[in-house]
Each structure stands twice: as structure tokens, then as C-alpha cells.
Write an enzyme that holds these catalytic residues in place. Sequence first.
Site, mmCIF file in Angstrom:
data_model
loop_
_atom_site.group_PDB
_atom_site.id
_atom_site.type_symbol
_atom_site.label_atom_id
_atom_site.label_comp_id
_atom_site.label_asym_id
_atom_site.label_seq_id
_atom_site.Cartn_x
_atom_site.Cartn_y
_atom_site.Cartn_z
ATOM 1 N N GLU A 61 0.813 -1.212 0.000
ATOM 2 C CA GLU A 61 0.000 0.000 0.000
ATOM 3 C C GLU A 61 0.852 1.271 0.000
ATOM 4 O O GLU A 61 0.488 2.280 -0.612
ATOM 5 C CB GLU A 61 -0.948 0.010 1.208
ATOM 6 C CG GLU A 61 -2.000 -1.102 1.186
ATOM 7 C CD GLU A 61 -1.489 -2.446 1.700
ATOM 8 O OE1 GLU A 61 -0.330 -2.532 2.177
ATOM 9 O OE2 GLU A 61 -2.260 -3.430 1.642
ATOM 10 N N HIS A 112 -14.711 -1.053 3.279
ATOM 11 C CA HIS A 112 -14.673 -1.804 4.531
ATOM 12 C C HIS A 112 -14.338 -0.911 5.730
ATOM 13 O O HIS A 112 -13.624 -1.315 6.643
ATOM 14 C CB HIS A 112 -13.681 -2.971 4.429
ATOM 15 C CG HIS A 112 -14.103 -4.042 3.457
ATOM 16 N ND1 HIS A 112 -14.432 -3.764 2.159
ATOM 17 C CD2 HIS A 112 -14.249 -5.384 3.609
ATOM 18 C CE1 HIS A 112 -14.763 -4.898 1.532
ATOM 19 N NE2 HIS A 112 -14.674 -5.896 2.392
#
Lengths: 317, 284
Positions: A61, A112
Site C-alpha cells: 500500500e 470496509h
Amino acid sequence: MKIYKGEELKETRAGFGAALLELGKKQENIVALCADLTGSLSMTKFSETFPERFFQIGIAEAHMMGMAAGLAIGGYIPFTGTFANFSTARVYDQIRQCIAYSEKNVKICASHAGLTLGEDGATHQSLEDIGMMKMLPGMMVINTCDFNQTYAATLAIAKYKGPVYLRFGRPAVPNFTNKDQDFHLGKGLLLVEGKDVTIVCTGHLVWESLKAAKGLLREGVSCEVINIHTIKPLDEELILKSVSKTGCVVSAEEHNLWGGLGESIARLLSTKLPRAQEFVAVCDTFGESGKHMELMNKYNIDQKTLIEKVRKVIKRK
Amino acid sequence: MSNIESLKRICTQTRRDILRMVHGAKSGHPGGALGATEYFVALFHEILHYDSKNFQMQGKNEDLFFLSNGHLSAVLYSTLARVGYFSIDELKTFRRLNSRLQGHPSPHEGLPGIRIASGSLGQGMSVAIGSAQAKKLSKDPFLIYSLHGDGELNEGQNWEAILYAGAKKVDNYITTIDYNSQQIDGSTESVMPLGDLKAKFEAFGWYVLQERQGNKLEQVIHSLKVAKTQSGKGKPIVLILHTDMGHGVDFMSGTHHWHGKAPNDEQLEKALFQLPETLGDYSL
């Protein structure tokens, strides 16, 4: 009271994916990056339709955020996709230095978010992301409430030049806002007019707020319900106008009490219109595994808690 | 005067700029900047294609350079000013209030030539790779260059980027590791040995060049030209450039002690005596 229909259940993340595909068709400068969660982010159709404009980053990420900044330098509009925790806490310094401080036109799209991702538990349940992201100078922060709103928000942020954090969720939830709605960045939505209390809500708590307002009406309590999708910059005018009429406010969000929408409202009111406020938020704790409605009930971010807080704040007026 | 002689005069003046800037601010990072001077002069005078009078963030049809180890800001600013991105006299504002020349580079103040902030280490390679992918996507044939410290490779994000670039064949990208074998707490060998760096990059699918004489201008130019010939062949390119931290000033050379320390008046005078003015100092 205006009644909203919530029979159709859809995921907010699906709204993001559908809009991203649409953007890809319309604009050649839209690119997407994903850190090995393409299906979870509903980015599969984009990746299949525009393989040359989709960057599979792998589980990296930090690298993804830097690459997005580099693509933005090259004139593209990058949309990054991963879970909220990995979109913020894991890569905060990368976002701070290479996106916010460097003023890059990157759209950080986070699925999420909050407790409602459910069974994966606290490692994945980000309840701090709104606070972190709203502290970054120049960062727009958006938390959408249903499929249609997420779809509209995704289209709208592509038109805006600057870094954006777009937060949405995992579960299928009532899709009650209008299809093909106009999405005005930084503008709240007056969903229900009322006179006794203002409920300012965001994300999955908007539907809970509408249910609470309906329930409270039976007790003779008239709630004004404002949906704030853009937490930063905050629609101060709409909130002040409503609270000056109702005289009190309950904020509601799927986030920690510290650093969320509620605190933004408290800051606003304390400087411009001091009035009683109650908070519906997760009270400085981590989440746990469970089904999404079980978690909302246990951690007091639900209709029942909203009703209690409304009763309480009205007494404090 | 031959071209190489005139470039060496630029190196000397760049070193004077670095020392005067850091001395003027009473803070900054002279060691790494002095060590990388030949790289910067070679890159901006012999390798890169760019338009310093008309800075565009996007850099379409230009080569782009990203500095990842942002504490080398003094050498970057001197180089950018002396190739015309901004006035040489602006160098005197380095690290001062209301300056565009921040302690670590940033586009936030609008300084021409800067496209990304760096300072928090280990992030520049990802940005450079994103920029390289943008060039490919827009069919822009120009190249992306970046510089990183050897100590900076301690940061894990570099290895995410190195894995990505090798796997995805980002072959329009030439990165350089400023291998001066020093970091803040001492030698890289004592702090965190890098082992066989060439083998590591090769194992990740990179084309690796090594240059042992990173402070010999002719050699640096040659190595960068060789690197360029390897672009477009399916592999990202790394030049491991062995440099001498603090090069050009005898008492600063080969040690980490001048990583983040400014010379005092006496030390500045002693250092400048070793580097006679060639192109004219910026005015104070």
C-alpha cells in the site's frame, strides 16, 4: 415526515465500482490502482475493461500511494483502492508527504470502513480514519451512506482537482437516496425537516437516523435529519441554520468518538452557536468480530442509541 | 576550455553554493550534497532533457528527476538555480522563513523544478515509478531518473518499489543509489549492512551498473550514458554510484560527521579556500 424507501439492499462499495467503470469509459485520464483487493473494492470490471489503466500493485500500500502521486504528476487522475485501514493508518506518512503536502490530485478510495466489515474483526475495522484524514491540510473527506450516493460521489470527486479521501463500506445496506442525484461536494443534505432536534449523520448511520426519526415522531418528537457526506470541508451554514432552529444536536457516525464528524460539529458550535450536543459514535475502543448489525448494536451506533441520545439532548436544551 | 573543464568549474561553484547556503542557514546537510555534486552536474548538464525556463508540473516530453533523499536539498537547489529554474540569488533564502527553498524540497511553495516533497525517506522510488508508468501510458518517450541514499534503502517501501519495477518491467526508469557508505549513526556497514546490493537488485529483475568513481565527473557522465542505452529493454536500471561523502572539502570528506551539521565561520572560510569561485557566488 418525508419517508425514504429502503427495501433495496446494495453495497456502497458496489456504487464506487460502478461509477469508476463509468468514469473509465468517459475519461481516458482516469487510472486505478489496487493493492490485491480488486474484487473487494468492486474494481474488477474496471480492471478487465481498461487493463492498461489498471495497476495491480500487490500487497504494497505504501508503494501504491507513491505511485498514485507519480501518476498524478503525469496528468492522470488516480483512484487507489484498498480497505480503509490500509488506505490511511498503514500509509499515513506517504499520504501526508507525497499526496497532501505535495498537493496531488489523488482519490484515496477506502472500502470496509468502520465496524460493519464484520467478521474480520478489529485489525481491519478502521474507526480512526476520518480523524487522521481530516487533520491533513487540503484533504477533502467524504463518507457516503448508500450505493447511489457513493456512485454520485465517485463521479463528483473526479471533477474536483485535489486530494480526496472517499470512505465507504462492505455490507449491503438500504439504497434510499435518489438514483442519478447531483452530488455537491461540501454540501450537506436536509433529508427530513423537523423542529425539536437536529440529527447530523454520515455513512451507515444515516439510515439508522432516518429510522430513529420515524420512531421518535410517534413520541411527538420532531427530528431534523441532515446527512453530511462531506466531513471536510464541513457544511457549516446548513448545520448552524438547523441548530439555531432546533436548539440541540445529535451527531451520528461509524467512527471513534475522537476525531470524527461529531468533533467537527462540536468545534463549529462551540465557536459560533454553543448548544447541547450528544454523540453517537464508538467510544474509544477497538471493535471485534461479529455480524454488522450485531456490532452496531453492541457498540451503540444504532437506531436505539440514537433515540436515547435524542431524548437526552432535548432534556439538556 | 573543454566541456569537461567547464563542467568541473560548475561542480566547484555548486560546492561553494552548498557550503554558503548551509552556513547561512546555520543548518542543513552538507556531507551528502557535496558527495553527490558530480551526479547532479552530470545529470542536469549532460543527460536530462528539460525546459528550465518554462517549468510544467506534468513535464510532458521532458525527462523528469526525483530526489528521494530530500536532505540533499542544497545541491538540488544550487543545480536548479544554475541551470535557470529560478534566480541564483534566491539560494540565500535557503531554510529561512517565507522561502521557497524549504529544508527539504517541496512543490508546496511553488519552486520551479520540484514535483514532489521528499525528506521522510524511502518514498521517492514509488513516485518515480508512477511517473514512469504515466510516461508509458501517454506514449511519452522521455525517461524518469531518481536519486536515493544507500542508507535510505533501509526503508521497506523501497523494496516494494524495487519488486514492482522489476516485475512490471518499468524500463523507462533510471535510478541511482548514492553509495557513500555512510548514514547518520555511522557507516552503513555498522548500522545496517546492505550486503551484495548488485545481486539484490539483479535478483529483483533490474539491470545493474556500478560506478566506483562517483566523484569523477567523466566517469559519472559515462555511466549515466551507458544506463540510458539500457532503457527500453524490459528492465528498470539502477546505477550504484560509489561516492565520497563530503567530497571536495578535506575535513568533511569520507565521514558521516557532516551529515547534518553546518560549518562555522572559520570552517566555511577554510572550506571555501579549497574551492575557488568559478562562476560567481550568489549575493548575500
